[in-house]
Write an enzyme that holds these catalytic residues in place. Structure first.
Site, PDB file in Angstrom:
ATOM      1  N   GLY A   8       0.850  -1.190   0.000  1.00 24.59           N
ATOM      2  CA  GLY A   8       0.000   0.000   0.000  1.00 24.59           C
ATOM      3  C   GLY A   8       0.885   1.239   0.000  1.00 24.59           C
ATOM      4  O   GLY A   8       0.536   2.281   0.518  1.00 24.59           O
ATOM      5  N   GLY A  11      -0.241   4.815  -0.811  1.00 23.06           N
ATOM      6  CA  GLY A  11      -1.379   5.355  -0.064  1.00 23.06           C
ATOM      7  C   GLY A  11      -0.958   6.394   0.960  1.00 23.06           C
ATOM      8  O   GLY A  11       0.241   6.649   1.155  1.00 23.06           O
ATOM      9  N   LYS A  35      -1.280  -1.414  -6.012  1.00 22.53           N
ATOM     10  CA  LYS A  35      -1.895  -1.598  -7.343  1.00 22.53           C
ATOM     11  C   LYS A  35      -1.625  -0.363  -8.201  1.00 22.53           C
ATOM     12  O   LYS A  35      -1.614  -0.421  -9.419  1.00 22.53           O
ATOM     13  CB  LYS A  35      -3.394  -1.900  -7.222  1.00 22.53           C
ATOM     14  CG  LYS A  35      -4.271  -0.763  -6.836  1.00 22.53           C
ATOM     15  CD  LYS A  35      -5.729  -1.198  -6.847  1.00 22.53           C
ATOM     16  CE  LYS A  35      -6.629  -0.017  -6.498  1.00 22.53           C
ATOM     17  NZ  LYS A  35      -8.046  -0.410  -6.410  1.00 22.53           N
ATOM     18  N   ALA A  84      -2.105  -3.533   9.233  1.00 25.49           N
ATOM     19  CA  ALA A  84      -2.819  -2.382   9.799  1.00 25.49           C
ATOM     20  C   ALA A  84      -4.134  -2.129   9.078  1.00 25.49           C
ATOM     21  O   ALA A  84      -4.992  -1.417   9.576  1.00 25.49           O
ATOM     22  CB  ALA A  84      -1.946  -1.129   9.714  1.00 25.49           C
ATOM     23  N   THR A  85      -4.306  -2.731   7.917  1.00 26.42           N
ATOM     24  CA  THR A  85      -5.519  -2.547   7.114  1.00 26.42           C
ATOM     25  C   THR A  85      -6.765  -2.962   7.895  1.00 26.42           C
ATOM     26  O   THR A  85      -6.731  -3.955   8.635  1.00 26.42           O
ATOM     27  CB  THR A  85      -5.414  -3.377   5.819  1.00 26.42           C
ATOM     28  OG1 THR A  85      -4.315  -2.884   5.049  1.00 26.42           O
ATOM     29  CG2 THR A  85      -6.690  -3.301   4.992  1.00 26.42           C
ATOM     30  N   THR A  86      -7.837  -2.175   7.756  1.00 25.92           N
ATOM     31  CA  THR A  86      -9.088  -2.481   8.470  1.00 25.92           C
ATOM     32  C   THR A  86     -10.177  -2.856   7.464  1.00 25.92           C
ATOM     33  O   THR A  86      -9.936  -2.904   6.269  1.00 25.92           O
ATOM     34  CB  THR A  86      -9.560  -1.249   9.266  1.00 25.92           C
ATOM     35  OG1 THR A  86      -9.742  -0.157   8.354  1.00 25.92           O
ATOM     36  CG2 THR A  86      -8.540  -0.877  10.332  1.00 25.92           C
ATOM     37  N   SER A 108      -3.283  -4.989  14.067  1.00 24.73           N
ATOM     38  CA  SER A 108      -4.014  -4.060  14.920  1.00 24.73           C
ATOM     39  C   SER A 108      -4.734  -3.028  14.071  1.00 24.73           C
ATOM     40  O   SER A 108      -4.137  -2.463  13.161  1.00 24.73           O
ATOM     41  CB  SER A 108      -3.086  -3.333  15.899  1.00 24.73           C
ATOM     42  OG  SER A 108      -3.862  -2.442  16.700  1.00 24.73           O
ATOM     43  N   HIS A 141     -13.808  10.303  11.037  1.00 25.39           N
ATOM     44  CA  HIS A 141     -12.646  10.199  10.141  1.00 25.39           C
ATOM     45  C   HIS A 141     -12.847  11.080   8.914  1.00 25.39           C
ATOM     46  O   HIS A 141     -13.957  11.524   8.621  1.00 25.39           O
ATOM     47  CB  HIS A 141     -12.434   8.746   9.696  1.00 25.39           C
ATOM     48  CG  HIS A 141     -11.833   7.876  10.752  1.00 25.39           C
ATOM     49  ND1 HIS A 141     -12.577   7.233  11.716  1.00 25.39           N
ATOM     50  CD2 HIS A 141     -10.543   7.589  11.033  1.00 25.39           C
ATOM     51  CE1 HIS A 141     -11.773   6.558  12.513  1.00 25.39           C
ATOM     52  NE2 HIS A 141     -10.533   6.747  12.134  1.00 25.39           N
ATOM     53  N   LYS A 145     -12.182   7.946   3.861  1.00 32.67           N
ATOM     54  CA  LYS A 145     -12.147   6.611   4.464  1.00 32.67           C
ATOM     55  C   LYS A 145     -13.231   5.740   3.847  1.00 32.67           C
ATOM     56  O   LYS A 145     -14.384   6.144   3.755  1.00 32.67           O
ATOM     57  CB  LYS A 145     -12.358   6.731   5.976  1.00 32.67           C
ATOM     58  CG  LYS A 145     -12.226   5.365   6.675  1.00 32.67           C
ATOM     59  CD  LYS A 145     -12.155   5.509   8.186  1.00 32.67           C
ATOM     60  CE  LYS A 145     -12.060   4.180   8.891  1.00 32.67           C
ATOM     61  NZ  LYS A 145     -10.908   3.359   8.445  1.00 32.67           N
ATOM     62  N   THR A 152     -10.960   0.592  14.578  1.00 33.90           N
ATOM     63  CA  THR A 152     -10.698   0.956  15.977  1.00 33.90           C
ATOM     64  C   THR A 152     -11.981   0.913  16.794  1.00 33.90           C
ATOM     65  O   THR A 152     -11.998   0.382  17.910  1.00 33.90           O
ATOM     66  CB  THR A 152     -10.089   2.369  16.054  1.00 33.90           C
ATOM     67  OG1 THR A 152      -8.908   2.418  15.268  1.00 33.90           O
ATOM     68  CG2 THR A 152      -9.777   2.757  17.492  1.00 33.90           C
TER      69      THR A 152
END
Ligand SMILES: NC(=O)C1=CN([C@@H]2O[C@H](COP(=O)(O)OP(=O)(O)OC[C@H]3O[C@@H](n4cnc5c(N)ncnc54)[C@H](O)[C@@H]3O)[C@@H](O)[C@H]2O)C=CC1
Ligand SMILES: O=C(O)C1=N[C@H](C(=O)O)C[C@H](O)C1
Length: 251
Positions: A8, A11, A35, A84-86, A108, A141, A145, A152
């Site tokens: 990423g 990003g 990508k 770290a990606t959610t 996380s 946020h 997003k 979180t």
């Protein structure tokens, strides 16, 4: 010098991690994967499996759909991963869980020390206030997003249910509701707008009094710094799934 691949890399967070690593004597970015293969100060590939450079760890700040392929390539390379990606689906989480039997994986939804301290405070408050206080989470946020609610917010809600033996049922927003709030609800609400980096409020609303425990990220560097600390931690671990709790415990 810890050799890092950023997944990423083009990003918002990928660029923060690269900046922080460049300012440190402990880390070197040897390659990036994205990508969007726009050139950076290091080689950029579209797939981890094509990376030729030797590395010690991969740090992932990408998109949930990209994570299974990343993890499978990391398995092939026997590379530890910091995820770290959610917005990860149950299926995507299962791929991570399975891979962690063979490689160390640190995951996380929030890499900042502050949020992980907030979680400890919220768990203590929830234990004491569980009887007569309604619990609601509000997260805010930036308008770019993609996922909601934030990882979180879900991590905070899960931590509350950890100490309340899964008593709470998550309610995402209250649109279309036609009845009053039930005591076993835990409301989770997402606000999107502007360039808000990341704010989380946990509200304990009681009879004639409200307690709010909150965290406000002032820059993305707190997440980048946490991810680099996680990378330093994970490269010395045996296969398994690790969290910020393991890192905070280590001190
Ligand atoms: N755990 C934590 O502390 C934090 C987690 N995040 C999470 O990290 C993720 C990324 O956040 P941002 O950097 O703000 O997003 P972003 O959208 O700016 O960056 C994501 C990058 O991943 C790339 N990407 C998307 N799909 C891909 C694919 N299939 N293969 C390879 N690359 C792909 C995009 O081209 C982009 O460069 C989000 O899930 C966000 O929630 C963000 C900040 C802190
Ligand atoms: O997308 C973001 O920016 C963030 N996402 C993470 C989340 O979903 O919890 C962490 C942080 O709040 C910033």
């Amino acid at each position: 010098m810890i050799r890092i691949i950023i997944h990423g890399c083009n990003g918002k967070m990928g660029k923060v991690v690269a900046k922080l690593a460049a300012e440190s004597h402990d880390f070197k970015i040897v390659a990036g994967v994205d990508k969007n293969i726009s050139p950076l100060d290091f080689p950029v590939y579209s797939d981890l499996k094509d990376v030729k450079e030797e590395a010690d760890v991969v740090i992932d700040f990408s998109y949930h759909e990209a994570v299974p392929n990343l993890v499978k390539a990391a398995l092939q390379k026997k590379l530890p991963v910091v995820i770290a990606t959610t917005g990860l689906s149950e299926e995507e989480l299962k791929v991570i869980e399975e891979a962690s039997k063979e490689i160390p994986i640190f995951k996380s939804a929030n890499m900042s020390l502050g949020v992980n301290i907030l979680i400890n405070l919220v768990k203590e408050a929830a234990k004491i206030l569980q009887q007569d206080f309604d619990i609601e989470i509000i997260e805010k946020h930036h308008n770019m997003k993609k996922d909601a609610p934030s990882g979180t917010a879900l991590m905070i809600a899960d931590s509350i249910n950890q100490v309340l033996n899964d008593k709470k049922e998550y309610v995402y927003g209250r649109h279309t509701k036609t009845e009053q709030r039930k005591p076993n609800e835990l409301g989770i609400h997402a606000v999107r707008g502007g360039t808000i980096v990341g704010e989380h409020q946990v509200i304990f609303a009681g009879h004639d009094e409200v307690i709010t425990i909150s965290h406000s990220a002032q820059s993305r560097e707190i997440f980048g710094y946490g991810a680099l600390q996680a990378a330093k931690f994970i490269i010395n671990q045996k296969p398994g799934l690790y969290t910020m709790e393991d890192l905070v415990k280590k001190g």
